[in-house]
Design an enzyme around this catalytic site. Structure first.
Site, mmCIF file in Angstrom:
data_model
loop_
_atom_site.group_PDB
_atom_site.id
_atom_site.type_symbol
_atom_site.label_atom_id
_atom_site.label_comp_id
_atom_site.label_asym_id
_atom_site.label_seq_id
_atom_site.Cartn_x
_atom_site.Cartn_y
_atom_site.Cartn_z
ATOM 1 N N THR A 8 -13.754 -7.369 19.123
ATOM 2 C CA THR A 8 -15.106 -7.952 19.075
ATOM 3 C C THR A 8 -15.140 -9.331 18.408
ATOM 4 O O THR A 8 -16.191 -9.764 17.968
ATOM 5 C CB THR A 8 -16.077 -6.997 18.356
ATOM 6 O OG1 THR A 8 -15.669 -6.903 16.983
ATOM 7 C CG2 THR A 8 -16.098 -5.625 18.992
ATOM 8 N N TYR A 37 -15.873 -11.074 11.167
ATOM 9 C CA TYR A 37 -16.370 -11.611 12.442
ATOM 10 C C TYR A 37 -17.884 -11.852 12.393
ATOM 11 O O TYR A 37 -18.435 -12.484 13.290
ATOM 12 C CB TYR A 37 -16.036 -10.674 13.615
ATOM 13 C CG TYR A 37 -14.562 -10.378 13.791
ATOM 14 C CD1 TYR A 37 -13.588 -11.184 13.205
ATOM 15 C CD2 TYR A 37 -14.130 -9.295 14.542
ATOM 16 C CE1 TYR A 37 -12.236 -10.903 13.362
ATOM 17 C CE2 TYR A 37 -12.781 -9.012 14.708
ATOM 18 C CZ TYR A 37 -11.838 -9.810 14.111
ATOM 19 O OH TYR A 37 -10.513 -9.526 14.268
ATOM 20 N N HIS A 99 -7.865 -6.211 6.500
ATOM 21 C CA HIS A 99 -7.754 -7.197 7.590
ATOM 22 C C HIS A 99 -6.410 -7.919 7.529
ATOM 23 O O HIS A 99 -5.730 -8.089 8.542
ATOM 24 C CB HIS A 99 -8.921 -8.191 7.482
ATOM 25 C CG HIS A 99 -9.207 -8.947 8.734
ATOM 26 N ND1 HIS A 99 -10.483 -9.191 9.181
ATOM 27 C CD2 HIS A 99 -8.393 -9.534 9.642
ATOM 28 C CE1 HIS A 99 -10.423 -9.887 10.304
ATOM 29 N NE2 HIS A 99 -9.162 -10.109 10.593
HETATM 30 N N1 LIG Z 1 -6.068 -8.818 12.859
HETATM 31 C C1 LIG Z 1 -6.218 -10.086 13.148
HETATM 32 O O1 LIG Z 1 -5.964 -10.968 12.342
HETATM 33 C C2 LIG Z 1 -6.678 -10.453 14.507
HETATM 34 C C3 LIG Z 1 -6.461 -11.753 14.987
HETATM 35 C C4 LIG Z 1 -6.910 -12.067 16.266
HETATM 36 C C5 LIG Z 1 -7.525 -11.103 17.045
HETATM 37 N N2 LIG Z 1 -7.736 -9.850 16.534
HETATM 38 C C6 LIG Z 1 -8.415 -8.805 17.327
HETATM 39 O O2 LIG Z 1 -7.867 -8.775 18.609
HETATM 40 C C7 LIG Z 1 -8.902 -8.925 19.582
HETATM 41 C C8 LIG Z 1 -8.327 -9.511 20.822
HETATM 42 O O3 LIG Z 1 -8.251 -10.947 20.685
HETATM 43 P P1 LIG Z 1 -7.205 -11.735 21.485
HETATM 44 O O4 LIG Z 1 -7.445 -13.168 21.347
HETATM 45 O O5 LIG Z 1 -5.920 -11.192 21.049
HETATM 46 O O6 LIG Z 1 -7.572 -11.267 22.977
HETATM 47 P P2 LIG Z 1 -6.852 -11.622 24.303
HETATM 48 O O7 LIG Z 1 -7.485 -10.703 25.304
HETATM 49 O O8 LIG Z 1 -5.351 -11.672 24.147
HETATM 50 O O9 LIG Z 1 -7.307 -13.119 24.568
HETATM 51 C C9 LIG Z 1 -8.619 -13.442 24.895
HETATM 52 C C10 LIG Z 1 -8.553 -14.596 25.878
HETATM 53 O O10 LIG Z 1 -7.938 -14.093 27.044
HETATM 54 C C11 LIG Z 1 -8.766 -14.344 28.156
HETATM 55 N N3 LIG Z 1 -8.705 -13.205 29.077
HETATM 56 C C12 LIG Z 1 -9.126 -11.937 28.846
HETATM 57 N N4 LIG Z 1 -8.919 -11.182 29.932
HETATM 58 C C13 LIG Z 1 -8.353 -11.992 30.863
HETATM 59 C C14 LIG Z 1 -7.912 -11.794 32.171
HETATM 60 N N5 LIG Z 1 -7.992 -10.599 32.762
HETATM 61 N N6 LIG Z 1 -7.367 -12.843 32.836
HETATM 62 C C15 LIG Z 1 -7.263 -14.059 32.267
HETATM 63 N N7 LIG Z 1 -7.683 -14.318 31.018
HETATM 64 C C16 LIG Z 1 -8.226 -13.288 30.323
HETATM 65 C C17 LIG Z 1 -10.150 -14.521 27.649
HETATM 66 O O11 LIG Z 1 -10.862 -15.357 28.512
HETATM 67 P P3 LIG Z 1 -12.272 -14.903 29.193
HETATM 68 O O12 LIG Z 1 -13.278 -15.165 28.128
HETATM 69 O O13 LIG Z 1 -12.378 -15.808 30.381
HETATM 70 O O14 LIG Z 1 -12.182 -13.460 29.582
HETATM 71 C C18 LIG Z 1 -9.893 -15.156 26.287
HETATM 72 O O15 LIG Z 1 -9.727 -16.541 26.420
HETATM 73 C C19 LIG Z 1 -9.967 -9.729 18.825
HETATM 74 O O16 LIG Z 1 -11.244 -9.643 19.410
HETATM 75 C C20 LIG Z 1 -9.909 -9.058 17.501
HETATM 76 O O17 LIG Z 1 -10.595 -7.823 17.548
HETATM 77 C C21 LIG Z 1 -7.299 -9.519 15.300
#
Ligand SMILES: NC(=O)c1ccc[n+]([C@@H]2O[C@H](COP(=O)([O-])OP(=O)(O)OC[C@H]3O[C@@H](n4cnc5c(N)ncnc54)[C@H](OP(=O)(O)O)[C@@H]3O)[C@@H](O)[C@H]2O)c1
Length: 292
Positions: A8, A37, A99
């Site tokens: 989220t 967040y 976190h």
């Molecule tokens: N513990 C920590 O420190 C930490 C750090 C970072 C993240 N997190 C958690 O991890 C979650 C995931 O974040 P993430 O950045 O790792 O997510 P991610 O899904 O790896 O990346 C999100 C990006 O990918 C794109 N995307 C998603 N589905 C896609 C698809 N089917 N095809 C092409 N592009 C796609 C999205 O674009 P669109 O908007 O166009 O879909 C967005 O730009 C966060 O929300 C958070 O809960 C935790």
């Protein structure tokens, strides 16, 4: 924990509500939140709307949230937990994570900086002190499991050894450019769930989504590169978080299927190594705007 989770970390609070609702409709049941967040209220709103509409019951959901770095002092843990629970509108959590392993100066400023702009760390509390306060939350029955975010093997081992309640899960960055094989093996042996973020490389281009091996496998199995990366993550035994911004991506990311062994082997042979998020080294999140 459901293998496919919705993260989220969405910049805009109004978009948080629609993106969470889209994820719920696409089939996601794990929702990964964080006090940092600053949108737990909006996530809770979307989940409660889904429950009220009869799409799901609370018992079908797996809700995780995280203790922020400024609340590591033991006397701050329970109030931070209760505040998250209240913003989410829930009476229990399925998983509560620290976190990051880094303690920041306690207080209301989530990003405490000195006059030179450097983070002010809190050296008066250890991760084990924080962990023991988190164990109390499990004892009180308001939290089913506890775990650690952005943790390295080096920092996980002493907590595991000393803990009365062992970490149930860790949340780390992992993708084909950062497979974290040693940490995964340790967790497999100890029965700790590994929940990965950035399975799509945070959507960065160039990055895993455009890697030639991933593109070749996607053509081979008639799936999208995103679906290949998510399938690879699940098939190697990790749970994952993804943050699709659109309903179409939410459906795409929920629709994955097993990869043939030769495809898994080809992805495992990728030699590029790249950590995309420095949070595990500093405690400072890479993707949350300062001051938000
Ligand atoms: N513990 C920590 O420190 C930490 C750090 C970072 C993240 N997190 C958690 O991890 C979650 C995931 O974040 P993430 O950045 O790792 O997510 P991610 O899904 O790896 O990346 C999100 C990006 O990918 C794109 N995307 C998603 N589905 C896609 C698809 N089917 N095809 C092409 N592009 C796609 C999205 O674009 P669109 O908007 O166009 O879909 C967005 O730009 C966060 O929300 C958070 O809960 C935790």
């Amino acid at each position: 924990m459901p293998a496919l989770g919705f993260g989220t970390l969405v910049g805009d609070r109004a978009v948080t509500v629609s993106a969470t609702a889209n994820a719920l409709q696409a089939g996601f049941r794990h929702f990964d939140c964080a006090e940092r967040y600053r949108n737990e209220r909006q996530v809770g709103e979307a989940l409660h709307a889904g429950i009220a509409a009869g799409w799901v019951g609370r018992e079908d959901l797996f809700v995780t949230t995280k203790l922020w770095n400024t609340n590591h002092r033991p006397d701050r843990v329970e109030p931070a937990f209760e505040a998250s629970l209240s913003r989410l509108g829930l009476d229990y959590l399925d998983l509560y994570l620290s976190h990051t392993p880094f303690a920041f100066e306690p207080g209301d400023e989530q990003d405490p900086r000195d006059e030179r702009g450097n983070i002010i760390y809190d050296h008066g509390v250890t991760l084990l002190d924080t962990w023991m306060a988190m164990e109390e939350l499990v004892n009180r029955g308001k939290c089913k499991a506890i775990g650690l975010g952005d943790i390295s093997l080096e920092k996980l081992q002493p907590i595991y050894d000393a803990a009365r309640i062992k970490p149930a899960a860790i949340q780390i960055e992992a993708h084909p450019y950062l497979p974290e094989t040693e940490l995964l093996e340790y967790c497999r042996v100890k029965g700790i769930v590994v929940l990965v973020f950035a399975p799509l490389g945070h959507g960065m281009r160039p990055g895993p989504l455009e890697d030639p091996v991933i593109l070749r496998v996607a053509a081979q199995v008639a799936k999208t590169p995103a679906q290949v990366l998510l399938a690879w993550a699940v098939q190697r035994g990790t749970a994952l978080l993804t943050t699709p911004g659109t309903a179409a991506h939410a459906h795409e990311n929920f629709d994955i299927s097993a990869l043939p062994q030769d495809a898994m082997d080809a992805i495992n042979r990728i030699e590029i190594r790249q950590r995309l998020n420095a949070v595990a080294k500093t405690g400072v999140p890479g993707f949350i705007p300062r001051g938000s």
